[in-house]
Scaffold this active site. Structure first.
Site, PDB file in Angstrom:
ATOM      1  N   ASP A   1      32.337  -6.924   8.348  1.00 34.47           N
ATOM      2  CA  ASP A   1      31.924  -8.362   8.883  1.00 34.47           C
ATOM      3  C   ASP A   1      33.460  -8.808   9.689  1.00 34.47           C
ATOM      4  OD1 ASP A   1      31.750 -11.097   9.020  1.00 34.47           O
ATOM      5  OD2 ASP A   1      32.118 -11.589   7.044  1.00 34.47           O
TER       6      ASP A   1
ATOM      7  N   GLU B   1      41.264  -5.423   4.355  1.00 29.37           N
ATOM      8  CA  GLU B   1      41.538  -6.815   5.231  1.00 29.37           C
ATOM      9  C   GLU B   1      42.941  -6.636   5.655  1.00 29.37           C
ATOM     10  OE1 GLU B   1      40.256  -9.636   6.357  1.00 29.37           O
ATOM     11  OE2 GLU B   1      42.324 -10.216   6.928  1.00 29.37           O
TER      12      GLU B   1
ATOM     13  N   CYS C   1      33.608 -37.358  12.247  1.00 31.31           N
ATOM     14  CA  CYS C   1      33.007 -36.543  13.039  1.00 31.31           C
ATOM     15  C   CYS C   1      31.475 -35.981  11.866  1.00 31.31           C
ATOM     16  CB  CYS C   1      33.682 -35.141  12.941  1.00 31.31           C
ATOM     17  SG  CYS C   1      32.735 -33.657  13.258  1.00 31.31           S
TER      18      CYS C   1
ATOM     19  N   CYS D   1      29.687 -12.131  13.710  1.00 32.42           N
ATOM     20  CA  CYS D   1      29.690 -13.574  14.400  1.00 32.42           C
ATOM     21  C   CYS D   1      29.521 -13.550  15.924  1.00 32.42           C
ATOM     22  CB  CYS D   1      30.914 -14.405  14.115  1.00 32.42           C
ATOM     23  SG  CYS D   1      32.535 -13.528  14.184  1.00 32.42           S
TER      24      CYS D   1
HETATM   25  N1  SAH Z   1      34.057 -11.239   4.758  1.00 30.62           N
HETATM   26  C1  SAH Z   1      35.247 -12.203   5.158  1.00 30.62           C
HETATM   27  C2  SAH Z   1      35.315 -12.744   6.418  1.00 30.62           C
HETATM   28  C3  SAH Z   1      35.351 -11.986   7.451  1.00 30.62           C
HETATM   29  S1  SAH Z   1      35.966 -12.677   8.886  1.00 30.62           S
HETATM   30  C4  SAH Z   1      34.975 -13.247   3.918  1.00 30.62           C
HETATM   31  O1  SAH Z   1      33.754 -13.147   3.187  1.00 30.62           O
HETATM   32  O2  SAH Z   1      35.883 -13.853   3.675  1.00 30.62           O
HETATM   33  C5  SAH Z   1      36.812 -11.121   9.661  1.00 30.62           C
HETATM   34  C6  SAH Z   1      37.886 -10.850   8.897  1.00 30.62           C
HETATM   35  O3  SAH Z   1      38.590  -9.802   9.528  1.00 30.62           O
HETATM   36  C7  SAH Z   1      39.199 -11.852   8.870  1.00 30.62           C
HETATM   37  O4  SAH Z   1      39.629 -12.229   7.578  1.00 30.62           O
HETATM   38  C8  SAH Z   1      40.268 -11.046   9.848  1.00 30.62           C
HETATM   39  O5  SAH Z   1      41.554 -11.298   9.318  1.00 30.62           O
HETATM   40  C9  SAH Z   1      39.924  -9.690   9.327  1.00 30.62           C
HETATM   41  N2  SAH Z   1      40.537  -8.511  10.491  1.00 30.62           N
HETATM   42  C10 SAH Z   1      40.704  -8.779  11.767  1.00 30.62           C
HETATM   43  N3  SAH Z   1      41.004  -7.525  12.510  1.00 30.62           N
HETATM   44  C11 SAH Z   1      40.987  -6.712  11.310  1.00 30.62           C
HETATM   45  C12 SAH Z   1      41.258  -5.149  11.259  1.00 30.62           C
HETATM   46  N4  SAH Z   1      41.623  -4.388  12.315  1.00 30.62           N
HETATM   47  N5  SAH Z   1      41.215  -4.757   9.959  1.00 30.62           N
HETATM   48  C13 SAH Z   1      40.911  -5.240   9.195  1.00 30.62           C
HETATM   49  N6  SAH Z   1      40.589  -6.641   8.967  1.00 30.62           N
HETATM   50  C14 SAH Z   1      40.506  -7.370  10.083  1.00 30.62           C
END
Ligand code: SAH
Length: 521
Positions: free
Chosen positions: A449, A383, A184, A476
């Site tokens: 995020d 998280e 890929c 995203c």
């Molecule tokens: N900033 C992180 C990546 C974020 S991706 C890093 O640097 O690794 C989004 C994240 O949000 C994921 O890890 C996902 O598991 C988490 N997530 C999803 N819903 C959530 C919620 N309601 N509360 C807290 N975290 C959540």
């Protein structure tokens, strides 16, 4: 019902606004004038919009109608009559059949312009910001130096082709037929070496690939990870069983590859689309690979023209780096180079001086939190996935970072409970203002995020009550971002900076980082 009416009912025939009629399979001429958010070209025929996969703005095409709706339709390219100036030669011959890349045929500068426009349009259409407001805060998109070979992780299914040969590849769109590919073009070149070794081991030892229809056979997937800074390679074979026959043979073959660091077996005996099972056993080397994410410089010379990659003097590497141990199950950003730029921008937007109280919501394995911790008084990361929080805590230890705490839970619940002071009782060390590093009840900065669906409304509501000086939003999905920014701006914040970052070249995805600051009263 006459034939016309029947055809119309089944959407095989549509009358256009001009009064003429169209049928499925008709050939029409289209000039592609716009792109959908999913990367389809859009052209109009007799007032009706047609969405055409693999067509790009500026193309003049002959297309076959594949589907008709009342006011729009879908069509397939039959012939490119006049190619758009934005067309380029895609590196992967299979790009049309593979669902992975949607816009590989588009020149990279045009891809960047498309992504920047997608963010801008969403802010205007869905966020209700005016064109002038957006123009005043939006900075040029941050492109990649090279939109290929950027992924550090690959998961190849192993199966059987029509002739009965064992192959590695990807699933054809909407099916589980494997199209053989060992290289890929978004992944690293080492993937091919690994796959060749696995396939010749299977041939030599007569090991069968897993067949999902019968539930028989052994090897399901090969997961490969590559540390871009350390050049370490991890291979994890996902098998439908507990042990691998002649594992030493596989190990010997894989160890021929430079950089091999970790070989493991993951057991997944369930009839499921989930790739990894619960149990992983390291059979050679360490159970993880190490990689580093560097802080990069921000605020250098920015490009003036939309769609042009950032100047090389911006985003130069600094000496600050965070180390990570990555195991087969760990979440880790798949494009480490662009992640460095995105998170360095987030840190820059946070405007820290060394004493601030900061929340990092949706923190994953703590990538942003650990960067923030280097420049803040205290950081709390929240998280939902317990394993990610375990990784985040280990990463903090690995880097001797002590001013950060990680909390498992939903951001909306943890933050709200904390604000209502319930957590003070449950978690005394998280009592507001503890340690004198700043008041977590009214923090200086909140970073979020979230996943594609954006922030929970409750979470936004509590953030507004906490009144941080600044909010940094990493997103995203610019559609949900626009929705959330509207709520925050209506709640007393002002949009100050917006910048798109391309993490996934040749696909339609785009990340965005935004800075909001509290409006002065
Ligand atoms: N900033 C992180 C990546 C974020 S991706 C890093 O640097 O690794 C989004 C994240 O949000 C994921 O890890 C996902 O598991 C988490 N997530 C999803 N819903 C959530 C919620 N309601 N509360 C807290 N975290 C959540």
């Amino acid at each position: 019902m006459d034939l016309d009416e029947q055809l119309r009912k089944t959407r095989l025939l549509v009358f256009t606004m001009e009064g003429s009629c169209m049928l499925k399979n008709d050939i029409i001429e289209l000039v592609i004038e716009d792109m959908s958010v999913n990367g389809e070209g859009i052209g109009k025929h007799e007032g009706m919009a047609f969405f055409v996969k693999d067509a790009i703005v500026g193309d003049k095409i002959r297309a076959r109608i594949t589907k008709l709706k009342k006011t729009y339709g879908y069509a397939r390219v039959e012939e490119i009559v006049e190619a758009s100036a934005d067309r380029t030669v895609p590196r992967c011959e299979l790009h049309k059949r593979c669902g992975g890349c949607q816009i590989q045929a588009m020149d990279y500068r045009a891809q960047l312009a498309f992504k920047e426009k997608k963010v801008r349009d969403n802010l205007i259409r869905l966020g209700g910001f005016s064109e002038e407001e957006v123009a005043a805060v939006m900075e040029p998109i941050v492109g990649m130096d090279e939109p290929y070979r950027y992924r550090n992780k690959a998961q190849f299914p192993i199966g059987t082709d029509k002739e009965g040969n064992t192959v590695a590849g990807f699933y054809a769109a909407r099916s589980h037929d494997i199209i053989p590919v060992t290289d890929c073009k978004l992944g690293v070149e080492q993937n091919e070496l690994v796959l060749k070794a696995v396939l010749s081991y299977m041939k030599e030892c007569n090991i069968r690939p897993y067949d999902e229809t019968t539930g028989k056979g052994l090897v399901r997937h090969v997961l490969i990870r590559y540390g871009f800074t350390t050049k370490e390679i991890m291979v994890c074979l996902v098998i439908n069983g507990k042990s691998l026959p002649a594992a030493d043979k596989l190990v010997a073959m894989l160890c021929e590859i430079e950089g091999m660091q970790s070989i493991s077996i993951n057991s997944n005996t369930k009839n499921t689309n989930v790739i990894l099972g619960d149990v992983t056993k390291c059979i050679w080397g360490t159970p993880y690979i190490t990689d580093y994410i560097h802080l990069r410089t921000c605020g250098g010379k920015m490009p003036q023209e939309a769609g042009v990659a950032a100047d090389a003097t911006e985003f130069a590497l600094t000496n600050t780096a965070i180390a990570y141990h990555i195991s087969p199950q760990s979440f880790y950003q798949v494009n480490p180079v662009q992640t460095e730029k995105l998170y360095s921008l987030a840190l820059d937007y946070a405007g820290l001086t060394g004493k601030e109280a900061v929340w990092d919501l949706y923190c994953g394995i703590g990538t942003i939190s650990l960067f923030l911790a280097g420049k803040a008084g205290k950081v709390y990361g929240v998280e939902i996935v317990p394993q990610a929080i375990e990784d985040a805590k280990n990463n903090a230890k690995l880097n001797d970072i002590t001013n950060v705490q990680f909390i498992v839970g939903k951001a909306e619940e943890v933050l709200t409970k904390f604000y209502e002071k319930n957590l003070t009782h449950a978690m005394p060390d998280l009592a507001a203002g503890s340690g004198g590093e700043g008041d977590m009840l009214h923090p200086d900065v909140i970073v979020v995020d979230p996943p594609r669906k954006g922030c929970d409304e409750k979470c936004l509501e509590t953030m507004l009550k906490m009144q941080p000086e600044r909010i940094v939003y990493v997103s995203c999905d610019s559609a949900t971002l626009a929705r959330d920014l509207r709520i925050l701006c209506d709640g007393g914040y002002e949009l100050k900076r917006v910048r798109a970052v391309d993490q996934f070249g040749n696909t339609t995805h785009v990340e965005t980082v935004c800075l909001l600051s509290k409006k002065s009263q």
